[in-house]
Structure formats: C-alpha cells, structure tokens
Motif scaffolding. Structure first.
Motif, PDB file in Angstrom:
ATOM      1  N   ASP A  53      24.169 -61.103 -39.971  1.00 35.18           N
ATOM      2  CA  ASP A  53      24.275 -60.426 -41.262  1.00 35.18           C
ATOM      3  C   ASP A  53      22.996 -60.616 -42.080  1.00 35.18           C
ATOM      4  O   ASP A  53      23.021 -61.085 -43.211  1.00 35.18           O
ATOM      5  CB  ASP A  53      25.501 -60.907 -42.043  1.00 35.18           C
ATOM      6  N   GLU A  54      21.883 -60.269 -41.474  1.00 35.26           N
ATOM      7  CA  GLU A  54      20.563 -60.342 -42.116  1.00 35.26           C
ATOM      8  C   GLU A  54      20.230 -61.748 -42.621  1.00 35.26           C
ATOM      9  O   GLU A  54      19.479 -61.921 -43.558  1.00 35.26           O
ATOM     10  CB  GLU A  54      20.449 -59.329 -43.270  1.00 35.26           C
ATOM     11  N   GLY A  55      20.815 -62.760 -42.005  1.00 40.70           N
ATOM     12  CA  GLY A  55      20.558 -64.153 -42.377  1.00 40.70           C
ATOM     13  C   GLY A  55      21.733 -64.803 -43.084  1.00 40.70           C
ATOM     14  O   GLY A  55      21.798 -66.024 -43.182  1.00 40.70           O
ATOM     15  N   GLY A  56      22.660 -64.011 -43.574  1.00 38.42           N
ATOM     16  CA  GLY A  56      23.802 -64.563 -44.295  1.00 38.42           C
ATOM     17  C   GLY A  56      24.643 -65.505 -43.459  1.00 38.42           C
ATOM     18  O   GLY A  56      25.121 -66.527 -43.952  1.00 38.42           O
ATOM     19  N   LEU A  57      24.811 -65.181 -42.179  1.00 39.93           N
ATOM     20  CA  LEU A  57      25.653 -66.004 -41.313  1.00 39.93           C
ATOM     21  C   LEU A  57      24.893 -67.149 -40.647  1.00 39.93           C
ATOM     22  O   LEU A  57      25.400 -67.781 -39.732  1.00 39.93           O
ATOM     23  CB  LEU A  57      26.338 -65.123 -40.265  1.00 39.93           C
ATOM     24  N   GLU A  90      30.774 -70.574 -46.955  1.00 44.78           N
ATOM     25  CA  GLU A  90      31.416 -71.881 -47.143  1.00 44.78           C
ATOM     26  C   GLU A  90      32.874 -71.856 -46.697  1.00 44.78           C
ATOM     27  O   GLU A  90      33.370 -72.825 -46.124  1.00 44.78           O
ATOM     28  CB  GLU A  90      31.300 -72.344 -48.594  1.00 44.78           C
ATOM     29  N   LYS A  91      33.559 -70.743 -46.946  1.00 43.25           N
ATOM     30  CA  LYS A  91      34.955 -70.612 -46.494  1.00 43.25           C
ATOM     31  C   LYS A  91      35.027 -70.453 -44.975  1.00 43.25           C
ATOM     32  O   LYS A  91      35.966 -70.921 -44.336  1.00 43.25           O
ATOM     33  CB  LYS A  91      35.617 -69.407 -47.168  1.00 43.25           C
ATOM     34  N   LEU A  92      34.050 -69.784 -44.413  1.00 43.03           N
ATOM     35  CA  LEU A  92      34.010 -69.515 -42.981  1.00 43.03           C
ATOM     36  C   LEU A  92      33.626 -70.751 -42.163  1.00 43.03           C
ATOM     37  O   LEU A  92      34.144 -70.970 -41.066  1.00 43.03           O
ATOM     38  CB  LEU A  92      33.008 -68.387 -42.717  1.00 43.03           C
ATOM     39  N   LYS A  93      32.725 -71.539 -42.695  1.00 39.49           N
ATOM     40  CA  LYS A  93      32.110 -72.649 -41.956  1.00 39.49           C
ATOM     41  C   LYS A  93      33.124 -73.568 -41.267  1.00 39.49           C
ATOM     42  O   LYS A  93      33.022 -73.788 -40.054  1.00 39.49           O
ATOM     43  CB  LYS A  93      31.215 -73.441 -42.908  1.00 39.49           C
ATOM     44  N   SER A 101      28.827 -75.387 -32.589  1.00 36.91           N
ATOM     45  CA  SER A 101      28.125 -76.511 -33.216  1.00 36.91           C
ATOM     46  C   SER A 101      27.324 -76.084 -34.444  1.00 36.91           C
ATOM     47  O   SER A 101      26.989 -76.929 -35.271  1.00 36.91           O
ATOM     48  CB  SER A 101      27.228 -77.214 -32.200  1.00 36.91           C
ATOM     49  N   THR A 102      26.997 -74.782 -34.547  1.00 38.55           N
ATOM     50  CA  THR A 102      26.267 -74.271 -35.710  1.00 38.55           C
ATOM     51  C   THR A 102      26.829 -72.907 -36.096  1.00 38.55           C
ATOM     52  O   THR A 102      27.514 -72.255 -35.294  1.00 38.55           O
ATOM     53  CB  THR A 102      24.761 -74.101 -35.411  1.00 38.55           C
ATOM     54  N   LEU A 103      26.511 -72.477 -37.294  1.00 38.07           N
ATOM     55  CA  LEU A 103      26.915 -71.136 -37.727  1.00 38.07           C
ATOM     56  C   LEU A 103      26.307 -70.066 -36.835  1.00 38.07           C
ATOM     57  O   LEU A 103      26.987 -69.106 -36.457  1.00 38.07           O
ATOM     58  CB  LEU A 103      26.496 -70.894 -39.182  1.00 38.07           C
ATOM     59  N   THR A 104      25.027 -70.220 -36.496  1.00 38.70           N
ATOM     60  CA  THR A 104      24.377 -69.192 -35.679  1.00 38.70           C
ATOM     61  C   THR A 104      25.014 -69.112 -34.296  1.00 38.70           C
ATOM     62  O   THR A 104      25.236 -68.017 -33.778  1.00 38.70           O
ATOM     63  CB  THR A 104      22.858 -69.426 -35.563  1.00 38.70           C
ATOM     64  N   GLU A 105      25.325 -70.259 -33.708  1.00 39.52           N
ATOM     65  CA  GLU A 105      26.007 -70.242 -32.415  1.00 39.52           C
ATOM     66  C   GLU A 105      27.346 -69.516 -32.542  1.00 39.52           C
ATOM     67  O   GLU A 105      27.690 -68.668 -31.723  1.00 39.52           O
ATOM     68  CB  GLU A 105      26.244 -71.657 -31.889  1.00 39.52           C
TER      69      GLU A 105
END
Length: 161
Positions: A53-57, A90-93, A101-105
């Motif tokens: 999402d253009e860096g958002g995620l 923050e809600k998604l994390k 292990s990470t948001l990007t993964e």
C-alpha cells in the motif's frame, strides 16, 4: 468498489488476455471478490502490485512523515492520511504478526495466499528489502483462519485521486 471494471470485463470477454496486473493488498482486497475468481475460471495469471500500500503496510508511515520535494508520496500521504494509515496498521499488526515475523512479510504472504495470484511485485529501495521479499517466496501461505480475519482489515478508499 475499487476493483477495475475494465480488467474484469477484459478477463471475461477478451481471449487475448493472459495476465492482469492489479493493486491488491490487505487494505485493497477488492480484486479478490470478482476479478480473481474470473481469472481462475479463465486460467489467466495475476500479478499483484502495491502489496505494501505504497509503504503503508510496512509500518513506515506515521504522523509527521515527510517525503522530499518531487516525491509523489507527498501528495498520496498528504494531510491526515499518515495518521489514518498508522492507526489502521496498529490494529492490523497484532493480527498479522501471529503468522509473520514482520509487516512486510505478512503483506506479501497475504497476496501470495490467494490462489489466483501468480506473482507479487513489491517496491524495494534497498538490497536488504530485496532479500527479505525474496525469502517470502518459500511457499508458506497464511492460514485460512487468518485470511478470514484479515477481511475485516480491508479499507476501501482511494488516495490516488
């Protein structure tokens, strides 16, 4: 509905389409509703783009984030948009990090977990990003339970306009 109608019509009616490339990520899940099933039905490949999402995620967008002059993200993340994105992330994390292990993964695994998706093209600004992104191509998908829960994190909106 952010699903590109022209892509859906092309998939349904044009015999020359072999692959479509569309925005698909945890926030914009709309292609999974009608386009992806149509692609599977017609055996058409799918390239998911903008998985972060253009860096958002990635977790990098926070209130007060600044982009240099000439960077198109200054417009995309203008006003209170960084705060909106950060609140959603923050809600998604805690949900996503149960199986990543990470948001990007997790963002990449989300895309790759849809059976219609053939490939994902994430943005990469550093060699480290390329290595991390490639490591996600190990074939491990998110569980059906987590994918169902992630539907609640869809966020239909258009920051491009």
């Amino acid at each position: 509905d952010h699903e590109p109608e022209s892509a859906l019509e092309a998939v349904r009616h044009v015999d020359l389409v072999g692959v479509v490339q569309v925005i698909y990520n945890i926030f914009d899940q709309s292609p999974g509703e009608r386009l992806y099933p149509a692609c599977r039905e017609r055996n058409i490949g799918v390239i998911a783009r903008v998985p972060f999402d253009e860096g958002g995620l990635t977790g990098a967008i926070a209130p007060g984030v600044a982009f240099p002059p000439g960077d198109w993200r200054r417009r995309y993340f203008r006003g209170d948009r960084p705060a909106q994105v950060a609140a959603r992330v923050e809600k998604l994390k805690p949900v996503l990090l149960r199986e990543a292990s990470t948001l990007t993964e997790g963002a990449l695994r989300f895309c790759l977990s849809h059976p219609a998706v053939s490939a994902v093209i994430p943005g990469m600004r550093k060699m480290e990003h390329a290595r991390e992104n490639c490591a996600v191509s190990d074939g491990r998908l998110l569980s059906p339970e987590l994918l169902a829960e992630l539907k609640e994190h869809a966020w239909p909106r258009n920051f491009y306009e």
